[in-house]
Design a protein around this motif. Structure first.
Motif, PDB file in Angstrom:
ATOM      1  N   TRP A  18     135.759  58.876  59.617  1.00 12.50           N
ATOM      2  CA  TRP A  18     134.374  59.897  60.187  1.00 12.50           C
ATOM      3  C   TRP A  18     134.250  61.300  61.450  1.00 12.50           C
ATOM      4  N   LEU A  19     135.660  61.698  62.174  1.00 15.58           N
ATOM      5  CA  LEU A  19     135.998  62.864  63.072  1.00 15.58           C
ATOM      6  C   LEU A  19     136.114  63.795  61.398  1.00 15.58           C
ATOM      7  N   ALA A  20     137.069  63.309  59.950  1.00 19.49           N
ATOM      8  CA  ALA A  20     137.387  63.990  58.986  1.00 19.49           C
ATOM      9  C   ALA A  20     135.887  64.514  58.802  1.00 19.49           C
ATOM     10  N   PRO A  28     122.011  66.229  59.662  1.00 19.80           N
ATOM     11  CA  PRO A  28     120.918  64.669  59.620  1.00 19.80           C
ATOM     12  C   PRO A  28     121.602  63.332  59.201  1.00 19.80           C
ATOM     13  N   ALA A  29     121.341  62.315  59.637  1.00 20.69           N
ATOM     14  CA  ALA A  29     121.477  61.566  58.939  1.00 20.69           C
ATOM     15  C   ALA A  29     120.661  60.652  57.635  1.00 20.69           C
ATOM     16  N   ARG A  30     121.824  60.281  56.991  1.00 23.89           N
ATOM     17  CA  ARG A  30     121.178  60.026  55.017  1.00 23.89           C
ATOM     18  C   ARG A  30     120.217  58.625  55.379  1.00 23.89           C
ATOM     19  N   ALA A  31     119.976  58.148  56.371  1.00 22.32           N
ATOM     20  CA  ALA A  31     119.967  56.563  56.473  1.00 22.32           C
ATOM     21  C   ALA A  31     118.465  56.003  57.292  1.00 22.32           C
ATOM     22  N   SER A  32     117.513  55.390  57.098  1.00 18.35           N
ATOM     23  CA  SER A  32     116.535  55.225  58.122  1.00 18.35           C
ATOM     24  C   SER A  32     117.044  54.382  59.414  1.00 18.35           C
ATOM     25  N   THR A  60     130.771  50.650  58.013  1.00 22.60           N
ATOM     26  CA  THR A  60     129.890  50.963  57.000  1.00 22.60           C
ATOM     27  C   THR A  60     128.884  50.523  56.736  1.00 22.60           C
ATOM     28  N   ALA A  61     128.324  49.800  57.370  1.00 20.86           N
ATOM     29  CA  ALA A  61     126.268  49.855  57.506  1.00 20.86           C
ATOM     30  C   ALA A  61     125.494  50.856  58.600  1.00 20.86           C
ATOM     31  N   CYS A  62     126.021  51.138  59.486  1.00 20.11           N
ATOM     32  CA  CYS A  62     126.271  52.719  60.173  1.00 20.11           C
ATOM     33  C   CYS A  62     125.944  53.801  59.913  1.00 20.11           C
ATOM     34  N   GLU A  63     127.358  53.455  59.068  1.00 17.58           N
ATOM     35  CA  GLU A  63     127.663  55.340  58.812  1.00 17.58           C
ATOM     36  C   GLU A  63     126.547  56.234  58.540  1.00 17.58           C
ATOM     37  N   PRO A  64     125.891  55.743  56.929  1.00 17.67           N
ATOM     38  CA  PRO A  64     124.878  56.824  56.852  1.00 17.67           C
ATOM     39  C   PRO A  64     123.653  56.628  57.820  1.00 17.67           C
ATOM     40  N   GLY A  65     123.648  56.674  58.899  1.00 18.94           N
ATOM     41  CA  GLY A  65     122.746  56.499  59.699  1.00 18.94           C
ATOM     42  C   GLY A  65     123.206  57.042  61.206  1.00 18.94           C
ATOM     43  N   LEU A  66     123.965  57.938  61.341  1.00 19.38           N
ATOM     44  CA  LEU A  66     124.688  58.327  62.082  1.00 19.38           C
ATOM     45  C   LEU A  66     124.418  59.652  61.863  1.00 19.38           C
ATOM     46  N   THR A  67     124.008  60.208  62.949  1.00 17.42           N
ATOM     47  CA  THR A  67     123.569  61.964  62.520  1.00 17.42           C
ATOM     48  C   THR A  67     125.010  62.628  63.213  1.00 17.42           C
ATOM     49  N   ALA A  68     125.398  64.030  62.959  1.00 17.02           N
ATOM     50  CA  ALA A  68     126.755  64.542  62.769  1.00 17.02           C
ATOM     51  C   ALA A  68     126.880  65.328  64.198  1.00 17.02           C
ATOM     52  N   PHE A  69     125.984  64.312  65.397  1.00 14.90           N
ATOM     53  CA  PHE A  69     126.534  65.469  66.946  1.00 14.90           C
ATOM     54  C   PHE A  69     127.470  65.735  66.846  1.00 14.90           C
TER      55      PHE A  69
END
Length: 461
Positions: A18-20, A28-32, A60-69
């Protein structure tokens, strides 16, 4: 132990990936929300699952819904990233799982809190014998400080709020600038004090000493709290502390400073003039997750009179092991809490005094670069005096500014959100992340130029 170690290793691997990804991923997040719900699964399993598999599914489930804060290209709110030493220390906080409220139970935590508190007072130029409490965030830091102030001014008026409550007691006046942060109002609501009386502010959000004096004089002598601001959320402006605190003192008011992100200006010789006179207040609130860049859940409530803070927050119970020198439990509302001081200690020990100064100066320099870059865009106007880390701009009219913001978020290079300031829609940039580089600013400015170029200017504009 094998299951626990396997889960921790999986978590480490996912965290590193994630950090890399932050340097290149869309911000922005990619998933709803609905997509993440389906990926996580809505039905509670009938039996146990291997901890490592649970970690894999969560990541794996959450990664697409994460905003790169934590990305150096997130400028939407005043939220920092996490310094490396503070991030690693936060992992240890979870592993150590300490009860952090009593000196006798966790001497390690108490030692870290006392050292970190003393370092903070020195960096911020505040009285060295002040009490420092570690809260969830700036809202609760404001609450904690204002609770100490409320009780103190009522005590001076002969009313014991701890024993008798507020009903029947003298009314407490609270006076704040019209551009104060909404967290102040929320804290006052929690404290049963209602909305503050407002003092007119200038176009940058600063209240004037004479306007404050007039407001104070209108109410006569009664228990009074005055709330000042170090860092307006739109302009970054600071109230003129020396003069306003003098005016408050003439009315025998308790003076509190909401410095959620701006109080850190005091740590920089280049920017410390913004906080001149601030140390004469009675209490100060700030957030280590903002400018200092430790993990979330780390506000700081600082009160000049430790006894006033202890009177408001202290808790006693037959089963508690209380120490004659005081305990962390005496300074903040929560009994159950994370070991927040460990992460602050780690960040400060890693950065050192010069590192904190460089961090503050770098964030301010990036904000100035944003302002200069936006001012050069055809049709764009920077609206504030850029004195700290905030930049507000418009792009002709409200409708065009909104369209530029929408195109910018669709682009995904950076997250910059909108706000309403002085009745106008604005692009608000908050530079708060330690990892933001010159290249990040350049990429964000390029994205702003693309977004602006793609939106026609209003007729006659």
């Amino acid at each position: 132990m094998d299951a626990r170690e396997a889960a921790l290793r999986r978590a480490h691997d996912h965290a590193v990936r994630w950090l890399a990804s932050l340097s290149d991923r869309r911000v922005p997040a990619r998933a709803s929300v609905d997509e993440i719900v389906r990926a996580l699964g809505v039905d509670l399993p009938g039996g146990p699952s291997a901890p490592a598999d649970v970690v894999d599914l969560l990541a794996t489930a959450c990664e697409p819904g994460l905003t790169a804060f934590p990305s150096g290209r997130f400028y939407g709110f005043v939220v920092g990233g996490t310094e490396p030493a503070a991030l690693a220390a936060d992992w240890l906080v979870s592993a150590w799982d300490q009860n952090c409220v009593m000196r006798a139970v966790s001497p390690a935590y108490t030692a870290a809190e006392e050292i970190a508190g003393a370092w903070l007072l020195g960096l911020l130029g505040l009285p060295g014998d002040s009490a420092v409490g570690f809260t969830t965030g700036a809202t609760m830091a404001n609450f904690t400080c204002l609770a100490a102030g409320r009780d103190a001014v009522l005590r001076d008026a002969g009313w014991n709020v701890a024993r008798d409550g507020l009903a029947g007691g003298p009314p407490v006046r609270v006076i704040a600038g019209e551009d104060r942060h909404m967290a102040v109002d929320l804290a006052l609501r929690y404290l049963g004090l209602g909305r503050p009386e407002l003092v007119e502010a200038d176009d940058q959000g600063r209240i004037g000493p004479e306007a404050l004096r007039r407001t104070l004089a209108e109410g006569g002598r009664s228990p009074t709290l005055v709330v000042l601001q170090a860092g307006d959320i739109h302009s970054g402006a600071f109230d003129p502390f020396a003069e306003t605190i003098r005016a408050a003192r003439e009315a025998q008011a308790w003076v509190h400073v909401d410095g959620a992100f701006g109080l850190w200006a005091a740590a920089s010789p280049r920017h410390a003039h913004l906080t001149a006179g601030c140390a004469d207040a009675d209490s100060w609130a700030t957030d280590a997750h903002k400018t200092l860049n430790v993990p979330y859940d780390c506000g700081l409530a600082i009160v000049r009179d430790p006894l006033a803070l202890r009177a408001a927050m202290g808790l006693q119970g037959d089963y508690l092991i209380q120490h004659e020198h005081g305990d962390p439990i005496d300074k903040v509302p929560e009994l159950s809490r994370r070991g927040r001081a460990f992460t602050v200690w780690a960040a400060l020990r890693s950065l050192g005094r010069s590192g904190v100064t460089d961090l503050v100066d770098r964030l301010c320099r990036h904000a100035s670069d944003f302002a200069a870059g936006i001012a050069a865009i055809d049709g764009a106007t920077v609206l504030n005096e850029v004195v700290f880390t905030q930049v507000c701009a418009e792009f002709g009219d409200d409708a065009r500014t909104e369209r530029v913001l929408a195109r910018l978020l669709d682009d995904g290079t950076a997250w910059i959100s909108g706000s309403t300031w002085h009745g106008r829609r604005v692009m608000r940039i908050s530079v708060s992340n330690w990892s933001t580089t010159d290249d990040d600013v350049t990429r964000a400015l390029d994205a702003i130029r693309r977004a602006s170029a793609g939106v026609p200017r209003p007729a006659g504009g």
